[in-house]
Design an enzyme around this catalytic site. Sequence first.
Site, PDB file in Angstrom:
ATOM      1  N   SER A   1      67.988   3.994  38.574  1.00 35.72           N
ATOM      2  CA  SER A   1      69.189   3.981  39.413  1.00 35.72           C
ATOM      3  C   SER A   1      69.303   5.233  40.272  1.00 35.72           C
ATOM      4  O   SER A   1      68.781   6.291  39.926  1.00 35.72           O
ATOM      5  CB  SER A   1      70.437   3.851  38.541  1.00 35.72           C
ATOM      6  OG  SER A   1      70.447   2.628  37.846  1.00 35.72           O
ATOM      7  N   ASP A  36      73.298   3.062  45.754  1.00 35.64           N
ATOM      8  CA  ASP A  36      72.800   2.260  44.636  1.00 35.64           C
ATOM      9  C   ASP A  36      71.331   1.982  44.907  1.00 35.64           C
ATOM     10  O   ASP A  36      70.947   1.711  46.045  1.00 35.64           O
ATOM     11  CB  ASP A  36      73.582   0.953  44.506  1.00 35.64           C
ATOM     12  CG  ASP A  36      73.246   0.199  43.228  1.00 35.64           C
ATOM     13  OD1 ASP A  36      74.019   0.294  42.267  1.00 35.64           O
ATOM     14  OD2 ASP A  36      72.192  -0.464  43.180  1.00 35.64           O
ATOM     15  N   ARG A  94      65.913  -4.855  36.057  1.00 36.66           N
ATOM     16  CA  ARG A  94      65.574  -3.645  35.309  1.00 36.66           C
ATOM     17  C   ARG A  94      65.766  -3.911  33.827  1.00 36.66           C
ATOM     18  O   ARG A  94      66.741  -4.539  33.425  1.00 36.66           O
ATOM     19  CB  ARG A  94      66.495  -2.515  35.790  1.00 36.66           C
ATOM     20  CG  ARG A  94      66.039  -1.135  35.481  1.00 36.66           C
ATOM     21  CD  ARG A  94      66.813  -0.142  36.346  1.00 36.66           C
ATOM     22  NE  ARG A  94      66.191   0.013  37.659  1.00 36.66           N
ATOM     23  CZ  ARG A  94      66.767   0.600  38.686  1.00 36.66           C
ATOM     24  NH1 ARG A  94      67.994   1.061  38.595  1.00 36.66           N
ATOM     25  NH2 ARG A  94      66.129   0.732  39.834  1.00 36.66           N
ATOM     26  N   ASP A 129      82.317  -3.199  41.731  1.00 35.78           N
ATOM     27  CA  ASP A 129      81.490  -4.147  40.968  1.00 35.78           C
ATOM     28  C   ASP A 129      80.952  -3.609  39.645  1.00 35.78           C
ATOM     29  O   ASP A 129      80.491  -4.374  38.805  1.00 35.78           O
ATOM     30  CB  ASP A 129      80.308  -4.613  41.825  1.00 35.78           C
ATOM     31  CG  ASP A 129      79.370  -3.475  42.221  1.00 35.78           C
ATOM     32  OD1 ASP A 129      79.640  -2.308  41.856  1.00 35.78           O
ATOM     33  OD2 ASP A 129      78.361  -3.747  42.913  1.00 35.78           O
ATOM     34  N   HIS A 130      81.007  -2.299  39.421  1.00 40.13           N
ATOM     35  CA  HIS A 130      80.327  -1.709  38.268  1.00 40.13           C
ATOM     36  C   HIS A 130      81.215  -1.525  37.034  1.00 40.13           C
ATOM     37  O   HIS A 130      80.685  -1.330  35.934  1.00 40.13           O
ATOM     38  CB  HIS A 130      79.754  -0.336  38.648  1.00 40.13           C
ATOM     39  CG  HIS A 130      78.353  -0.390  39.171  1.00 40.13           C
ATOM     40  ND1 HIS A 130      77.991  -1.156  40.242  1.00 40.13           N
ATOM     41  CD2 HIS A 130      77.214   0.233  38.753  1.00 40.13           C
ATOM     42  CE1 HIS A 130      76.695  -0.993  40.480  1.00 40.13           C
ATOM     43  NE2 HIS A 130      76.199  -0.167  39.588  1.00 40.13           N
ATOM     44  N   ARG A 146      71.682   7.120  40.605  1.00 46.30           N
ATOM     45  CA  ARG A 146      72.669   7.896  39.856  1.00 46.30           C
ATOM     46  C   ARG A 146      72.621   9.405  40.103  1.00 46.30           C
ATOM     47  O   ARG A 146      71.918  10.149  39.437  1.00 46.30           O
ATOM     48  CB  ARG A 146      72.419   7.601  38.378  1.00 46.30           C
ATOM     49  CG  ARG A 146      73.591   7.742  37.479  1.00 46.30           C
ATOM     50  CD  ARG A 146      73.322   7.017  36.182  1.00 46.30           C
ATOM     51  NE  ARG A 146      73.147   5.595  36.392  1.00 46.30           N
ATOM     52  CZ  ARG A 146      72.677   4.756  35.480  1.00 46.30           C
ATOM     53  NH1 ARG A 146      72.321   5.199  34.300  1.00 46.30           N
ATOM     54  NH2 ARG A 146      72.553   3.481  35.743  1.00 46.30           N
TER      55      ARG A 146
END
Length: 780
Positions: free
Chosen positions: A670, A193, A475, A128-129, A672
Amino acid sequence: MNPICLCLKFLLVLGEGARRLHVSAAFNAKAKVAMSRFEPGTSISYEKLHENIDIVRKRLNRPLTLSEKIVYGHLDDPVGQDIARGRTYLRLRPDRVAMQDATAQMAMLQFISSGLPKVAVPSTIHCDHLIEAQIGGVEDLKRAKEVNQEVYNFLATAGAKYGVGFWKPGSGIIHQIILENYAYPGVLLIGTDSHTPNGGGLGSICIGVGGADAVDVMAGIPWELKCPNVIGVKLTGSLSGWTSPKDVILKVAGILTVKGGTGAIVEYHGPGVDSISCTGMATICNMGAEIGATTSVFPYNHRMKTYLNKTGRADIAALADEHKDDLVPDKGCKYDHVIEINLSELKPHINGPFTPDLAHPVSEIGAVAEKNGWPLEVKVGLIGSCTNSSYEDMGRAASLAKQALDKGLKCKAAFTVTPGSEQIRATIERDGFSKILRDVGGVVLANACGPCIGQWDRKDVKMGEKNTIVTSYNRNFTSRNDANPATHAFVTSPEIVTALAIAGTLKFDPETDYLTAANGEKFKLEPPNGDELPARDFDPGQDTYQHPPAESGSVMVDVSPTSTRLQLLEPFDKWNGKDLEDLQVLIKVKGKCTTDHISAAGPWLKFRGHLDNISNNMLIGAINIENDAVNKIKNRLTGEYGGVPDVARHYKANGLSWVVVGDDNYGEGSSREHAALEPRHLGGRVILVKSFARIHETNLKKQGMLPLTFADPTDYDKIRPDDKLSIMGLATFAPGKPLKGVVKHGDGSQDIITLNHTFNENQVEWFHAGSALNRMKELQ
């Protein structure tokens, strides 16, 4: 029913689902999507959950909150586990792992490095990213498949090889797919995520983590989580009119701020809960990531049952009904802090710009914007994302668009629509919502994250041009959506986004202000309306799921040594047994430093599987306190200024380890883990700040870094950009024992400061081994 029979009954239900998947390839797409959640090895045992809850309740001798029931119900050792909110580390056994494609690359690379043959728990990858929004859904998806072919092939083959389900590009956003297929009341799921808490709308404890945490769970190792505090949000009254579920979390964010939920689960309860749809509850839980919460959750109720039934999971709903007492809080349970919100009095909100906790009633935003010099003209309105892309969201937005069209109006602002999943896209297309939204001026984008995460090839403004956008996202940090630091991004509900896009200005309150129809008459928009769920069944759309094969010995996972996008990992070096002396301050960061500042997304997403290449974005968005500049620091070896990654590489090449000094809530945003991998890869050893965001602190520990905090926050002011720092006391490094920092200034003077940490015994071993992955290999 006898508890053993009940457990067996449920396992048989799931086993039959898994069996049916392999019976025939000829069943229709609808059935395939509906059953795709059933995977070999899946088991849901409410009996085991109940047994663990009963053990812990007797041990603690008190009523339990819902979040405690689900978390403690998944303890690896409910009899012996030390349990103290906010203090002890829990060892848990999550039921499932989910990974989005940007983070799955590194997670799967780490899993491959572990040497294990298969994942130990049901796991999925969701593409999806990596889909950039440019023209529209069909064109953008086609281009993404071409551009990202190498990465998609890696993820698909790695999933097949190691037993991980693969949702192809175009399937939808990870959190919507989880809600439709995998979340259920009482499940403990971790996802790579930060908005994994979306599943809390279905009574699940779903927690965002870094890829290394996912590897632990996939490897069958108990997962560690600091025992969360519990913040209660009591809801009374009921939602109506222009007020939506999004306004609940926008209000909570204004109260708690971006770090007020750190270390806590936010648990919603009270009579107002029943006025919110299941997907509305998911919206609220999703954006709980913006207050730093571990996760958020709602108690099981009839709205969740309806959603389960509508998404093909009536069997789970029936079992949840039988075990409802374990899926709601105990009477008399105690929360660490309680907020009360009367939904009947709650007004529509809009938060921003530049931070998701700057809350304003919509009725006041125009005046506030004028006072602060924020652009009033709305350039773009964007609805959808993982936060607000449900059938109900799209229906309510379409109801407003239809009113405008009936009066001869279209949006004054550009308008984009992001469906959350292929199922949502197909259903709103069938039911006419997409046509209405297109007719009013909207562009329907791919079923993907898109502009929400910076995957937006925006053309309507120049870089640096001051402008305003409104979104239904979660965000809105500086530069997040379009890489333009001058874009003032505001977060609100899809309904308010649609209304402001039609009006074209922030200075419009749809509850009181009028629009002018094409014939000149004045009119007010009626409050939005939309069905919670489609009257007909969901249309599943295209079949986009790849089930892992039973036999995968012949599956090959190739990573080219010349690839610019994928790179096999080399283990980090072990601790050498000595104190860390004379670490050079690489950068002293001023103010907010999110994971977007540390490891930017947008165009950098294409390098998420190549650690060396993506490290070229390390801290390029952080503000250097020495000159208020970004990506411009002084190289203390040469005396010249350069980019942060370039200077870090030069230090590493010359054997000089370094430290980053930061402010409060360092690493918010995030999940991340690249923001932790990159500093380690480029020679960093310590991140020293006033306070950390939860996920980032854990990610740093996993990679063998030392995340430390000032015992006295004012010591931040003692450190100068050209200082060196020594970390003393590592020979006796232990939980609860502070370390000593020696700050060496350029003029020869020194300051001695105390440095705190939150390492437990297992995490200390990660540091000694050089990383959590190294430690896992040592124990094999």
